[in-house]
Write a protein that holds these residues in place. Structure first.
Motif, PDB file in Angstrom:
ATOM      1  N   GLU A  39       1.001  -1.181   0.114  1.00  0.00           N
ATOM      2  CA  GLU A  39       0.152  -0.150  -0.013  1.00  0.00           C
ATOM      3  C   GLU A  39       0.701   1.185   0.004  1.00  0.00           C
ATOM      4  O   GLU A  39       0.611   2.268  -0.770  1.00  0.00           O
ATOM      5  CB  GLU A  39      -1.121  -0.042   1.270  1.00  0.00           C
ATOM      6  CG  GLU A  39      -2.038   1.057   1.168  1.00  0.00           C
ATOM      7  CD  GLU A  39      -3.084   0.993   0.133  1.00  0.00           C
ATOM      8  OE1 GLU A  39      -3.176   1.737  -0.656  1.00  0.00           O
ATOM      9  OE2 GLU A  39      -3.628  -0.062   0.188  1.00  0.00           O
ATOM     10  N   LEU A  40       2.001   1.115   0.932  1.00  0.00           N
ATOM     11  CA  LEU A  40       2.874   2.565   0.770  1.00  0.00           C
ATOM     12  C   LEU A  40       3.584   2.902  -0.613  1.00  0.00           C
ATOM     13  O   LEU A  40       3.701   3.655  -0.877  1.00  0.00           O
ATOM     14  CB  LEU A  40       3.780   2.152   2.028  1.00  0.00           C
ATOM     15  CG  LEU A  40       3.267   2.284   3.446  1.00  0.00           C
ATOM     16  CD1 LEU A  40       4.396   1.945   4.488  1.00  0.00           C
ATOM     17  CD2 LEU A  40       2.648   3.775   3.500  1.00  0.00           C
ATOM     18  N   LEU A  41       4.078   1.453  -1.235  1.00  0.00           N
ATOM     19  CA  LEU A  41       4.679   1.485  -2.383  1.00  0.00           C
ATOM     20  C   LEU A  41       3.583   2.107  -3.513  1.00  0.00           C
ATOM     21  O   LEU A  41       4.112   2.681  -4.542  1.00  0.00           O
ATOM     22  CB  LEU A  41       5.178   0.247  -2.969  1.00  0.00           C
ATOM     23  CG  LEU A  41       6.510   0.060  -2.129  1.00  0.00           C
ATOM     24  CD1 LEU A  41       6.707  -1.580  -2.356  1.00  0.00           C
ATOM     25  CD2 LEU A  41       7.621   0.743  -2.565  1.00  0.00           C
ATOM     26  N   ASN A  42       2.459   1.714  -3.411  1.00  0.00           N
ATOM     27  CA  ASN A  42       1.211   2.099  -4.344  1.00  0.00           C
ATOM     28  C   ASN A  42       1.064   3.626  -4.134  1.00  0.00           C
ATOM     29  O   ASN A  42       1.126   4.255  -5.126  1.00  0.00           O
ATOM     30  CB  ASN A  42       0.040   1.380  -4.055  1.00  0.00           C
ATOM     31  CG  ASN A  42      -1.180   1.819  -4.948  1.00  0.00           C
ATOM     32  OD1 ASN A  42      -0.923   2.025  -6.020  1.00  0.00           O
ATOM     33  ND2 ASN A  42      -2.234   1.907  -4.318  1.00  0.00           N
ATOM     34  N   THR A  43       1.084   4.074  -3.035  1.00  0.00           N
ATOM     35  CA  THR A  43       1.064   5.344  -2.700  1.00  0.00           C
ATOM     36  C   THR A  43       2.048   6.068  -3.358  1.00  0.00           C
ATOM     37  O   THR A  43       1.829   7.287  -4.136  1.00  0.00           O
ATOM     38  CB  THR A  43       0.828   5.746  -1.093  1.00  0.00           C
ATOM     39  OG1 THR A  43      -0.305   5.095  -0.863  1.00  0.00           O
ATOM     40  CG2 THR A  43       0.541   7.287  -0.889  1.00  0.00           C
ATOM     41  N   ALA A  44       3.433   5.845  -3.386  1.00  0.00           N
ATOM     42  CA  ALA A  44       4.622   6.488  -3.650  1.00  0.00           C
ATOM     43  C   ALA A  44       4.516   6.429  -5.057  1.00  0.00           C
ATOM     44  O   ALA A  44       4.687   7.379  -5.985  1.00  0.00           O
ATOM     45  CB  ALA A  44       5.756   5.690  -3.144  1.00  0.00           C
ATOM     46  N   VAL A  45       4.195   5.212  -5.821  1.00  0.00           N
ATOM     47  CA  VAL A  45       4.135   5.288  -7.329  1.00  0.00           C
ATOM     48  C   VAL A  45       2.967   6.072  -7.736  1.00  0.00           C
ATOM     49  O   VAL A  45       3.094   7.015  -9.035  1.00  0.00           O
ATOM     50  CB  VAL A  45       3.755   3.763  -7.898  1.00  0.00           C
ATOM     51  CG1 VAL A  45       3.259   3.787  -9.180  1.00  0.00           C
ATOM     52  CG2 VAL A  45       4.997   2.804  -7.691  1.00  0.00           C
ATOM     53  N   GLU A  46       2.030   6.355  -7.078  1.00  0.00           N
ATOM     54  CA  GLU A  46       0.762   7.187  -7.603  1.00  0.00           C
ATOM     55  C   GLU A  46       1.351   8.663  -7.626  1.00  0.00           C
ATOM     56  O   GLU A  46       0.901   9.473  -8.309  1.00  0.00           O
ATOM     57  CB  GLU A  46      -0.555   6.992  -6.873  1.00  0.00           C
ATOM     58  CG  GLU A  46      -1.292   5.767  -7.359  1.00  0.00           C
ATOM     59  CD  GLU A  46      -2.689   5.589  -6.811  1.00  0.00           C
ATOM     60  OE1 GLU A  46      -3.035   6.503  -6.112  1.00  0.00           O
ATOM     61  OE2 GLU A  46      -3.155   4.457  -7.022  1.00  0.00           O
ATOM     62  N   LEU A  51       3.150  13.441 -10.526  1.00  0.00           N
ATOM     63  CA  LEU A  51       4.003  14.375 -10.558  1.00  0.00           C
ATOM     64  C   LEU A  51       4.746  14.497 -11.935  1.00  0.00           C
ATOM     65  O   LEU A  51       4.975  15.621 -12.623  1.00  0.00           O
ATOM     66  CB  LEU A  51       5.295  14.317  -9.446  1.00  0.00           C
ATOM     67  CG  LEU A  51       6.242  15.050  -9.552  1.00  0.00           C
ATOM     68  CD1 LEU A  51       5.948  16.667  -9.077  1.00  0.00           C
ATOM     69  CD2 LEU A  51       7.492  14.768  -8.377  1.00  0.00           C
ATOM     70  N   VAL A  52       5.009  13.585 -12.267  1.00  0.00           N
ATOM     71  CA  VAL A  52       5.609  13.394 -13.671  1.00  0.00           C
ATOM     72  C   VAL A  52       4.822  13.672 -14.915  1.00  0.00           C
ATOM     73  O   VAL A  52       4.872  14.421 -15.687  1.00  0.00           O
ATOM     74  CB  VAL A  52       6.366  12.143 -13.827  1.00  0.00           C
ATOM     75  CG1 VAL A  52       7.002  11.861 -15.205  1.00  0.00           C
ATOM     76  CG2 VAL A  52       7.552  12.015 -12.787  1.00  0.00           C
ATOM     77  N   SER A  53       3.495  13.167 -14.725  1.00  0.00           N
ATOM     78  CA  SER A  53       2.645  13.055 -15.787  1.00  0.00           C
ATOM     79  C   SER A  53       1.006  13.452 -15.183  1.00  0.00           C
ATOM     80  O   SER A  53       0.315  12.718 -14.964  1.00  0.00           O
ATOM     81  CB  SER A  53       2.369  11.733 -16.515  1.00  0.00           C
ATOM     82  OG  SER A  53       1.340  11.651 -17.364  1.00  0.00           O
ATOM     83  N   PRO A  54       1.009  14.849 -15.048  1.00  0.00           N
ATOM     84  CA  PRO A  54      -0.213  15.289 -14.313  1.00  0.00           C
ATOM     85  C   PRO A  54      -1.471  15.162 -15.326  1.00  0.00           C
ATOM     86  O   PRO A  54      -2.372  15.205 -14.775  1.00  0.00           O
ATOM     87  CB  PRO A  54      -0.036  17.017 -14.139  1.00  0.00           C
ATOM     88  CG  PRO A  54       1.148  17.267 -14.784  1.00  0.00           C
ATOM     89  CD  PRO A  54       1.976  15.960 -15.108  1.00  0.00           C
ATOM     90  N   GLU A  55      -1.321  14.885 -16.943  1.00  0.00           N
ATOM     91  CA  GLU A  55      -2.269  14.939 -17.730  1.00  0.00           C
ATOM     92  C   GLU A  55      -2.356  13.472 -17.850  1.00  0.00           C
ATOM     93  O   GLU A  55      -1.573  12.539 -17.582  1.00  0.00           O
ATOM     94  CB  GLU A  55      -2.399  15.469 -19.029  1.00  0.00           C
ATOM     95  CG  GLU A  55      -1.042  15.243 -19.779  1.00  0.00           C
ATOM     96  CD  GLU A  55       0.402  15.483 -19.236  1.00  0.00           C
ATOM     97  OE1 GLU A  55       1.402  14.967 -19.866  1.00  0.00           O
ATOM     98  OE2 GLU A  55       0.584  16.549 -18.400  1.00  0.00           O
ATOM     99  N   ALA A  56      -3.542  13.087 -18.152  1.00  0.00           N
ATOM    100  CA  ALA A  56      -3.826  11.361 -18.429  1.00  0.00           C
ATOM    101  C   ALA A  56      -2.786  11.107 -19.457  1.00  0.00           C
ATOM    102  O   ALA A  56      -2.794  11.664 -20.580  1.00  0.00           O
ATOM    103  CB  ALA A  56      -5.070  11.147 -18.907  1.00  0.00           C
ATOM    104  N   HIS A  57      -2.420   9.887 -19.231  1.00  0.00           N
ATOM    105  CA  HIS A  57      -1.476   9.099 -20.336  1.00  0.00           C
ATOM    106  C   HIS A  57      -1.498   7.581 -20.057  1.00  0.00           C
ATOM    107  O   HIS A  57      -1.729   7.085 -18.826  1.00  0.00           O
ATOM    108  CB  HIS A  57      -0.117   9.580 -20.142  1.00  0.00           C
ATOM    109  CG  HIS A  57       0.955   8.962 -21.103  1.00  0.00           C
ATOM    110  ND1 HIS A  57       1.344   7.921 -21.113  1.00  0.00           N
ATOM    111  CD2 HIS A  57       1.441   9.898 -22.073  1.00  0.00           C
ATOM    112  CE1 HIS A  57       2.197   8.067 -22.187  1.00  0.00           C
ATOM    113  NE2 HIS A  57       1.955   9.115 -22.930  1.00  0.00           N
TER     114      HIS A  57
END
Length: 97
Positions: A39-46, A51-57
């Protein structure tokens, strides 16, 4: 994360009340720890993806889905572990009624 913490508290309380053995405790702690870590890693990835891709990709979606999938897999492991560990103590408790 709040749901996982609540579930962990219930599991640990049930384990204490049903007097599960030391090895079973170790597996319960392992299962809960894996779910929390995922869960912590999921939060970090999200957070990084946002941050890197604020728009949908499409790649951002794949990264988030993969991280969420890891949480699902570890949660499934935790459920199976709990079912195996609690089956006999719960059936014994129910048959004593």
């Amino acid at each position: 994360m709040k749901i996982h913490l609540a579930a962990a508290a219930i599991v640990f309380l049930a384990a204490a009340l049903l007097n599960v053995g030391t090895v079973q405790w170790l597996f319960l702690v392992l299962a809960v720890s894996l779910v929390m870590a995922a869960e912590l890693l999921n939060t970090a990835v999200e957070a990084v993806v946002d941050l890197v891709s604020p728009e949908a990709h499409p790649l951002a979606k794949r990264a988030k889905d993969a991280a969420a999938g890891a949480v699902l897999v570890t949660a499934g492991f935790a459920v199976v572990t709990g079912c195996i560990i609690f089956y006999i103590p719960v059936t014994d408790w129910l048959s004593s009624w």
